[in-house]
Each structure stands twice: as C-alpha cells, then as structure tokens.
Design a protein around this motif. Structure first.
Motif, PDB file in Angstrom:
ATOM      1  N   HIS A 182       0.846  -1.194   0.000  1.00 21.53           N
ATOM      2  CA  HIS A 182       0.000   0.000   0.000  1.00 21.53           C
ATOM      3  C   HIS A 182       0.883   1.247   0.000  1.00 21.53           C
ATOM      4  CE1 HIS A 182      -3.422  -2.610   0.887  1.00 21.53           C
ATOM      5  NE2 HIS A 182      -2.671  -3.170   1.816  1.00 21.53           N
ATOM      6  N   ASP A 183       0.698   2.086  -1.010  1.00 19.36           N
ATOM      7  CA  ASP A 183       1.511   3.297  -1.137  1.00 19.36           C
ATOM      8  C   ASP A 183       0.716   4.578  -0.931  1.00 19.36           C
ATOM      9  OD1 ASP A 183       4.093   2.227  -1.662  1.00 19.36           O
ATOM     10  OD2 ASP A 183       3.431   1.685  -3.678  1.00 19.36           O
ATOM     11  N   GLY A 184      -0.563   4.482  -0.641  1.00 16.07           N
ATOM     12  CA  GLY A 184      -1.382   5.672  -0.430  1.00 16.07           C
ATOM     13  C   GLY A 184      -2.532   5.365   0.497  1.00 16.07           C
ATOM     14  N   ALA A 185      -3.449   6.317   0.613  1.00 16.18           N
ATOM     15  CA  ALA A 185      -4.606   6.141   1.486  1.00 16.18           C
ATOM     16  C   ALA A 185      -5.472   4.990   0.988  1.00 16.18           C
ATOM     17  CB  ALA A 185      -5.413   7.423   1.538  1.00 16.18           C
ATOM     18  N   LEU A 186      -5.965   4.193   1.917  1.00 12.45           N
ATOM     19  CA  LEU A 186      -6.862   3.092   1.554  1.00 12.45           C
ATOM     20  C   LEU A 186      -8.262   3.626   1.295  1.00 12.45           C
ATOM     21  CD1 LEU A 186      -4.784   1.379   3.862  1.00 12.45           C
ATOM     22  CD2 LEU A 186      -5.969  -0.295   2.475  1.00 12.45           C
ATOM     23  N   PRO A 187      -9.103   2.860   0.558  1.00 10.72           N
ATOM     24  CA  PRO A 187     -10.460   3.318   0.243  1.00 10.72           C
ATOM     25  C   PRO A 187     -11.290   3.570   1.498  1.00 10.72           C
ATOM     26  CG  PRO A 187      -9.843   1.439  -1.136  1.00 10.72           C
ATOM     27  CD  PRO A 187      -8.781   1.566  -0.086  1.00 10.72           C
ATOM     28  N   ASP A 188     -12.221   4.505   1.402  1.00 10.13           N
ATOM     29  CA  ASP A 188     -13.105   4.810   2.526  1.00 10.13           C
ATOM     30  C   ASP A 188     -13.787   3.535   3.028  1.00 10.13           C
ATOM     31  OD1 ASP A 188     -12.416   7.420   2.082  1.00 10.13           O
ATOM     32  OD2 ASP A 188     -14.474   8.171   2.074  1.00 10.13           O
ATOM     33  N   GLY A 189     -13.815   3.377   4.343  1.00 13.14           N
ATOM     34  CA  GLY A 189     -14.439   2.221   4.965  1.00 13.14           C
ATOM     35  C   GLY A 189     -13.513   1.052   5.176  1.00 13.14           C
ATOM     36  N   SER A 190     -12.395   1.029   4.477  1.00 12.57           N
ATOM     37  CA  SER A 190     -11.455  -0.080   4.634  1.00 12.57           C
ATOM     38  C   SER A 190     -10.692   0.046   5.947  1.00 12.57           C
ATOM     39  CB  SER A 190     -10.452  -0.087   3.479  1.00 12.57           C
ATOM     40  OG  SER A 190      -9.459  -1.078   3.684  1.00 12.57           O
ATOM     41  N   PRO A 191     -10.491  -1.063   6.664  1.00 12.37           N
ATOM     42  CA  PRO A 191      -9.552  -1.006   7.781  1.00 12.37           C
ATOM     43  C   PRO A 191      -8.203  -0.505   7.274  1.00 12.37           C
ATOM     44  CG  PRO A 191     -10.770  -3.072   7.811  1.00 12.37           C
ATOM     45  CD  PRO A 191     -11.076  -2.407   6.497  1.00 12.37           C
ATOM     46  N   CYS A 192      -7.646   0.466   7.983  1.00 13.70           N
ATOM     47  CA  CYS A 192      -6.405   1.071   7.495  1.00 13.70           C
ATOM     48  C   CYS A 192      -5.286   1.064   8.520  1.00 13.70           C
ATOM     49  CB  CYS A 192      -6.672   2.492   7.016  1.00 13.70           C
ATOM     50  SG  CYS A 192      -7.243   3.632   8.313  1.00 13.70           S
ATOM     51  N   TRP A 193      -5.614   0.740   9.780  1.00 18.82           N
ATOM     52  CA  TRP A 193      -4.570   0.765  10.810  1.00 18.82           C
ATOM     53  C   TRP A 193      -5.070   0.052  12.042  1.00 18.82           C
ATOM     54  CZ3 TRP A 193       0.243   0.781  10.674  1.00 18.82           C
ATOM     55  CH2 TRP A 193       1.061   1.181  11.739  1.00 18.82           C
ATOM     56  N   VAL A 194      -4.122  -0.372  12.888  1.00 19.73           N
ATOM     57  CA  VAL A 194      -4.461  -0.997  14.155  1.00 19.73           C
ATOM     58  C   VAL A 194      -3.399  -0.626  15.178  1.00 19.73           C
ATOM     59  CG1 VAL A 194      -3.224  -3.171  13.751  1.00 19.73           C
ATOM     60  CG2 VAL A 194      -5.256  -3.169  15.207  1.00 19.73           C
ATOM     61  N   GLU A 195      -3.843  -0.415  16.424  1.00 16.76           N
ATOM     62  CA  GLU A 195      -2.916  -0.089  17.501  1.00 16.76           C
ATOM     63  C   GLU A 195      -3.404  -0.720  18.788  1.00 16.76           C
ATOM     64  OE1 GLU A 195      -3.126   4.207  17.574  1.00 16.76           O
ATOM     65  OE2 GLU A 195      -4.792   4.200  19.015  1.00 16.76           O
ATOM     66  N   CYS A 196      -2.469  -0.924  19.712  1.00 15.54           N
ATOM     67  CA  CYS A 196      -2.812  -1.473  21.023  1.00 15.54           C
ATOM     68  C   CYS A 196      -2.165  -0.613  22.090  1.00 15.54           C
ATOM     69  CB  CYS A 196      -2.339  -2.920  21.155  1.00 15.54           C
ATOM     70  SG  CYS A 196      -3.034  -3.784  22.582  1.00 15.54           S
ATOM     71  N   ALA A 197      -2.948  -0.200  23.090  1.00 13.60           N
ATOM     72  CA  ALA A 197      -2.460   0.682  24.149  1.00 13.60           C
ATOM     73  C   ALA A 197      -2.348  -0.086  25.455  1.00 13.60           C
ATOM     74  CB  ALA A 197      -3.399   1.876  24.315  1.00 13.60           C
ATOM     75  N   TYR A 198      -1.265   0.167  26.164  1.00 16.48           N
ATOM     76  CA  TYR A 198      -0.957  -0.543  27.404  1.00 16.48           C
ATOM     77  C   TYR A 198      -0.916   0.434  28.568  1.00 16.48           C
ATOM     78  CZ  TYR A 198       0.260  -4.272  24.227  1.00 16.48           C
ATOM     79  OH  TYR A 198       0.192  -5.229  23.244  1.00 16.48           O
ATOM     80  N   GLU A 199      -1.347  -0.062  29.735  1.00 23.73           N
ATOM     81  CA  GLU A 199      -1.411   0.799  30.920  1.00 23.73           C
ATOM     82  C   GLU A 199      -0.020   1.233  31.376  1.00 23.73           C
ATOM     83  OE1 GLU A 199      -2.598   0.476  35.648  1.00 23.73           O
ATOM     84  OE2 GLU A 199      -3.392  -0.984  34.225  1.00 23.73           O
ATOM     85  N   GLU A 200       0.914   0.318  31.379  1.00 23.73           N
ATOM     86  CA  GLU A 200       2.221   0.601  31.955  1.00 23.73           C
ATOM     87  C   GLU A 200       3.197   1.041  30.873  1.00 23.73           C
ATOM     88  OE1 GLU A 200       3.486  -2.699  34.349  1.00 23.73           O
ATOM     89  OE2 GLU A 200       1.426  -3.171  34.871  1.00 23.73           O
ATOM     90  N   ALA A 201       3.800   2.187  31.093  1.00 23.53           N
ATOM     91  CA  ALA A 201       4.676   2.755  30.070  1.00 23.53           C
ATOM     92  C   ALA A 201       5.953   1.953  29.869  1.00 23.53           C
ATOM     93  CB  ALA A 201       5.041   4.192  30.446  1.00 23.53           C
ATOM     94  N   HIS A 202       6.319   1.128  30.836  1.00 23.49           N
ATOM     95  CA  HIS A 202       7.585   0.414  30.724  1.00 23.49           C
ATOM     96  C   HIS A 202       7.373  -1.099  30.615  1.00 23.49           C
ATOM     97  CE1 HIS A 202       9.681   4.135  31.361  1.00 23.49           C
ATOM     98  NE2 HIS A 202       9.004   4.344  32.467  1.00 23.49           N
ATOM     99  N   ARG A 203       6.796  -1.712  31.637  1.00 26.65           N
ATOM    100  CA  ARG A 203       6.641  -3.169  31.601  1.00 26.65           C
ATOM    101  C   ARG A 203       5.717  -3.613  30.475  1.00 26.65           C
ATOM    102  NH1 ARG A 203       5.087  -5.538  37.252  1.00 26.65           N
ATOM    103  NH2 ARG A 203       3.884  -3.607  37.373  1.00 26.65           N
ATOM    104  N   GLY A 204       4.565  -2.931  30.330  1.00 32.17           N
ATOM    105  CA  GLY A 204       3.624  -3.321  29.297  1.00 32.17           C
ATOM    106  C   GLY A 204       4.196  -3.159  27.905  1.00 32.17           C
ATOM    107  N   LEU A 205       4.781  -2.012  27.644  1.00 25.51           N
ATOM    108  CA  LEU A 205       5.355  -1.762  26.328  1.00 25.51           C
ATOM    109  C   LEU A 205       6.542  -2.680  26.066  1.00 25.51           C
ATOM    110  CD1 LEU A 205       5.327   2.101  25.737  1.00 25.51           C
ATOM    111  CD2 LEU A 205       3.953   0.355  24.622  1.00 25.51           C
ATOM    112  N   HIS A 206       7.362  -2.892  27.083  1.00 25.04           N
ATOM    113  CA  HIS A 206       8.542  -3.747  26.905  1.00 25.04           C
ATOM    114  C   HIS A 206       8.119  -5.158  26.524  1.00 25.04           C
ATOM    115  CE1 HIS A 206      12.553  -5.390  27.530  1.00 25.04           C
ATOM    116  NE2 HIS A 206      11.989  -6.353  28.234  1.00 25.04           N
ATOM    117  N   HIS A 207       7.119  -5.696  27.214  1.00 31.27           N
ATOM    118  CA  HIS A 207       6.668  -7.047  26.896  1.00 31.27           C
ATOM    119  C   HIS A 207       6.055  -7.100  25.505  1.00 31.27           C
ATOM    120  CE1 HIS A 207       3.735 -10.354  26.694  1.00 31.27           C
ATOM    121  NE2 HIS A 207       4.686 -11.030  27.301  1.00 31.27           N
TER     122      HIS A 207
END
Length: 257
Positions: free
Chosen positions: A4-29
């Motif tokens: 993929h070299d540009g924006a994906l079509p409207d409605g298409s999943p385009c990204w995913v992220e996961c957020a962790y409570e702990e800035a060090h242990r959670g992210l490190h794992h």
C-alpha cells in the motif's frame, strides 16, 4: 500480498494499535512478544511523542503499540477505518445511533482522527490520512490479513456500518457477512458472535498473517500468550490468541505468493 503506497479506500480497515497501561513493563513485553512473533522491527518513540511506537514489516508500517491514556481501559487492539472526511463520518456515526468518544482532531504531521463506538459498544477509530496513510503491506506473513467485527446484533451492525461507511455485503449467511470493499482494501467481515457474554461489548478483531498457523500458535504460547481456539475457515487456517496483557488477535495462515 499487497503493498500500500497511499490512502486506503473509505471504509477499509487502514490501521491498528494497542495501548498498554504501563509505560515500561507493558510496552517492553509487547515489543518483545510481537517483535518475535511476527518478525516486526520496532521503532521506539520518545516519551514526548506519547510512546507511540511503530512496528515495521519490511520497513513498512504494520501496527502500533502505545501507552493508554485511561489506566482503567482494557488492553485491546483498536481498528481504524479509513475516511476521506473524518468530520462528516463522525456526524454519520451520531446520526446512526453510535457515539463519538473523542475528536475529530488533528494528529500533527500524520492526519486527522476520531474515536467512536457503534450502538453495541464496539469501539473503532476513523482515520483521515495525511502524511501517514496506515498499513504499508497486507495479506502476508507478519502483516495484517483481515479484520472482523464480532457482534451479537448482526442486523444492527450491518445497518450502522452501511449508514456510516456505505458498506455493502456479500456472502451473507446466518453467521455473518463479508464487506464488499473496493479492490486494494483490507478484507473486512462482520460475524454473528452469539457466544459473547451479555456484559461484553461488540469488538473489532485484527487477524495477522502467518506462514504456518500451528508453529506461530506454538510460538505465541512459548512467549507467554494463550491460544483460545484453532479452526479452519474459507480464508485459511486460523487461531485466536490472547497476549499476556489480555488483548485478543487472530493468526491467519496466508500464502505469500
């Protein structure tokens, strides 16, 4: 596999992220777990940028891990759906019975985003691409392969996402539907998950591509993850996994050819 070299079509999943409570242990794992499981190259982000860490597959963005702003929020993968006008899409969310939880707001140097919930409580992001367009690769080992909305209200979900993103559906059965998105989109499905407990909201589940489901499942367990189930689907051999901090994701065996 697709680059993929540009924006994906409207409605298409385009990204995913996961957020962790702990800035060090959670992210490190998480960095160790997903880096080893999917062969991702982890690009550390400084604290002043909110610890927003990009995970790369062959030097192209595959996913992000970051620190949760709400320490009481569960650790989950969040799916973002593409829109060329996030403000208009957010208005449609409200009109269709959903909730805009945050935004729309600019993400400096990247794009514009909103964070929303559908009427069944399933949360998702909306991303209007700027300099950052989202996934760099899909449909191969170590990259996103598909996204599935798990919901007890299949008809309600179909209506909501059709109103907000103009979804049309194919391959409809009592168990779910496939979203009929333009060529070049990330595969997207809505599944009637009648097994969800009453106190569990609908949720979007990312499926990451792997070369071999069983060996990847074994590695996930060796890295302190859990395999909840393995099964065969028309898309390929799949497993549902849970990482140490509770987030769920799919392993989907793909053919890179």
């Amino acid at each position: 596999m697709t680059v993929h070299d540009g924006a994906l079509p409207d409605g298409s999943p385009c990204w995913v992220e996961c957020a962790y409570e702990e800035a060090h242990r959670g992210l490190h794992h998480a960095k160790d777990f997903y880096g080893r499981l999917f062969g991702w190259h982890i690009v550390d982000a400084p604290a002043e940028q909110g610890h927003y860490t990009i995970c790369l597959k062959d030097d192209r963005p595959a996913a992000a891990i970051t620190v949760a702003q709400d320490k009481n929020a569960p650790t989950v993968w969040t799916t973002y759906l593409a829109s060329s006008d996030v403000d208009a899409a957010a208005q449609r969310v409200t009109a269709a019975g959903g909730t805009v939880l945050m935004g729309p707001q600019d993400v400096p140097g990247a794009g514009r985003a909103a964070f929303c919930a559908d009427p069944s409580g399933g949360t998702f992001g909306i991303w209007q691409a700027g300099d950052f367009t989202g996934y760099g690769r899909s449909g191969e080992a170590g990259a996103i392969a598909a996204h599935t909305l798990l919901t007890r209200d299949l008809d309600g979900a179909k209506k909501f996402y059709a109103q907000v993103f103009g979804y049309r559906y194919v391959n409809e059965t009592e168990f779910g539907v496939r979203v009929d998105l333009p060529e070049g989109s990330i595969p997207c499905n809505i599944h009637a998950a009648s097994q969800l407990p009453d106190d569990v909201n609908a949720s979007w589940l990312p499926h990451f591509g792997v070369a071999d489901r069983d060996s990847s499942a074994q590695m996930a367990e060796e890295l302190d993850g859990y395999i909840l189930m393995s099964f065969e689907t028309p898309a390929g051999r799949e497993a549902i996994a849970q990482a140490k901090h509770g987030e769920l994701f799919g392993l989907l065996e793909v053919d890179d050819a």
